[in-house]
Motif scaffolding. Structure first.
Motif, short mmCIF file in Angstrom:
data_model
loop_
_atom_site.label_atom_id
_atom_site.label_comp_id
_atom_site.label_asym_id
_atom_site.label_seq_id
_atom_site.Cartn_x
_atom_site.Cartn_y
_atom_site.Cartn_z
N ASP A 8 -3.17 3.80 11.51
CA ASP A 8 -3.33 4.67 10.31
C ASP A 8 -3.86 6.21 10.64
O ASP A 8 -3.30 6.82 10.16
CB ASP A 8 -4.62 4.32 9.52
N ALA A 28 -14.25 2.17 7.31
CA ALA A 28 -13.52 1.83 6.17
C ALA A 28 -12.02 0.95 6.40
O ALA A 28 -11.15 0.98 5.58
CB ALA A 28 -12.96 3.30 5.77
N LYS A 30 -9.59 1.02 8.80
CA LYS A 30 -8.47 1.82 8.84
C LYS A 30 -8.32 1.53 10.54
O LYS A 30 -9.29 1.24 11.33
CB LYS A 30 -8.46 3.35 8.78
N SER A 294 -9.91 8.65 5.20
CA SER A 294 -9.80 7.39 4.82
C SER A 294 -9.46 7.49 3.20
O SER A 294 -8.75 6.53 2.78
CB SER A 294 -11.13 6.74 5.18
N LYS A 295 -10.18 8.47 2.58
CA LYS A 295 -10.06 8.53 1.18
C LYS A 295 -8.36 8.83 0.79
O LYS A 295 -8.02 8.33 -0.22
CB LYS A 295 -10.86 9.65 0.54
N ILE A 298 -6.52 5.67 1.27
CA ILE A 298 -6.85 4.78 0.52
C ILE A 298 -5.96 5.20 -0.96
O ILE A 298 -5.25 4.12 -1.49
CB ILE A 298 -8.18 4.58 0.12
N ALA A 299 -6.05 6.30 -1.13
CA ALA A 299 -5.18 6.71 -2.50
C ALA A 299 -3.76 6.51 -2.41
O ALA A 299 -3.10 6.21 -3.30
CB ALA A 299 -5.47 8.29 -2.66
N ASP A 301 -2.39 4.27 -0.39
CA ASP A 301 -1.97 2.83 -0.29
C ASP A 301 -1.97 2.45 -1.86
O ASP A 301 -1.27 1.54 -2.50
CB ASP A 301 -2.89 2.16 0.57
N PHE A 302 -2.97 2.86 -2.50
CA PHE A 302 -3.28 2.58 -3.96
C PHE A 302 -2.09 2.85 -4.67
O PHE A 302 -1.60 1.64 -5.48
CB PHE A 302 -4.55 2.83 -4.51
#
Length: 306
Positions: A8, A28, A30, A294-295, A298-299, A301-302
């Motif tokens: 990642d 997180a 990752k 990480s944010k 995550i965004a 992947d979401f």
């Protein structure tokens, strides 16, 4: 290190910044690779200060404890190698190391620091970080009230001299050649008993990095306990620039409040982004970069899931 070649995040630089970022990312969940050549700029510094809970510890003690704690997060891997090349890829970036290994990462974080450019003065490099020092907030308390020099000229010498006066009233500015301080600056400094010496320095006589005296080209010398210096630097890694990351006028990597560079997907923190060269600042910047990366992940992947 795990056999997995895709991550990642690839963190280049495994000192305080890189380890702080790795901890945030490990927590997180990752997958992270930390590539580090184990050559920190503070390797000669005997003690680190102004960092809560670790004041007075050696830089090595702090980094070893940090690495041991980060290693508890099983999604974080470490590689003792040097990143020498970076390229943009369809899914992120590819990093090539000195040993010919290639790793893929969706995001990059550079905690690579800077490389100080030592003046051509015998003994200077051997004293750097020990008694030839860069920051009063890092070292000033330990050399308070001692016979102190400042290796600088012009406006930098004036502004830095005013600051150092807080820690010692026995201060001399060594311009290493003709002074470029203006008359007003020189008079103000003299009124505080801060004198300016224009002689060129040929050598720093020292004992295991502890300054004994400055030796000048005319053969004269001056006893000294500590010498502050503002010396030029270059980025320790040229990969960010090769990828297209911009530098500031000071030569730092340009980042926003979230430690993001001017190139999407690339973050940086620590000495390569800030003149505040301290362990505390490096840890803060790395933590911020790790959280910001990480944010983003995550965004992304979401969005894919939806």
């Amino acid at each position: 290190m795990a056999n997995q070649q895709e991550y990642d995040v690839i963190i280049i630089g495994g000192s305080y910044t890189g380890l702080s970022a790795a901890m945030a990312l490990g927590r997180a969940l990752k997958k992270v690779l930390v590539i580090d050549g184990v050559n920190p700029c503070n390797k000669q510094t005997p003690h680190s200060h102004n960092f809560l809970t670790q004041d007075g510890k050696t830089p090595k003690e702090i980094s070893e404890l940090a690495k041991a704690q980060v290693a508890n997060y099983k999604t974080v891997s470490f590689l003792n190698d040097i990143a020498i090349k970076g390229e943009k890829s369809a899914k992120g970036f590819e990093i090539t190391t000195q040993n010919g290994l290639i790793f893929k990462g969706r995001k990059l974080i550079f905690g690579t620091g800077i490389k100080d450019q030592m003046p051509n003065i015998e003994g200077f490099a051997e004293c750097w970080g020990i008694s030839a020092i860069h920051c009063p907030y890092c070292h000033g308390y330990e050399v308070r009230h001692l016979k102190t020099g400042l290796f600088a000229n012009g406006d930098m010498a004036y502004e830095f001299g005013k600051l150092l006066w807080n820690w010692t009233k026995d201060l001399t500015i060594y311009t290493n050649g003709k002074s470029t301080l203006n008359a007003e600056q020189t008079n103000i400094l003299a009124s505080r008993n801060i004198h300016v010496v224009e002689k060129e320095i040929v050598k720093i006589a020292h004992n295991n990095g502890q300054i004994q005296e400055l030796v000048f080209t005319d053969g004269s010398s001056q006893n000294l306990d500590a010498l502050y210096a503002k010396i030029p630097f270059v980025q320790h890694s040229d990969i960010p620039q090769s990828l297209g990351c911009e530098l500031t006028e000071m030569g730092m990597l340009k980042v926003d409040m979230m430690q993001k560079t001017t190139l999407d997907g690339v973050f940086a923190a620590g000495d390569n982004t800030s003149p505040m060269r301290s362990v505390a600042n490096a840890v803060y910047g790395g933590n911020m970069a790790g959280a910001a990366v990480s944010k983003e992940l995550i965004a992304e992947d979401f969005g894919v899931i939806n």
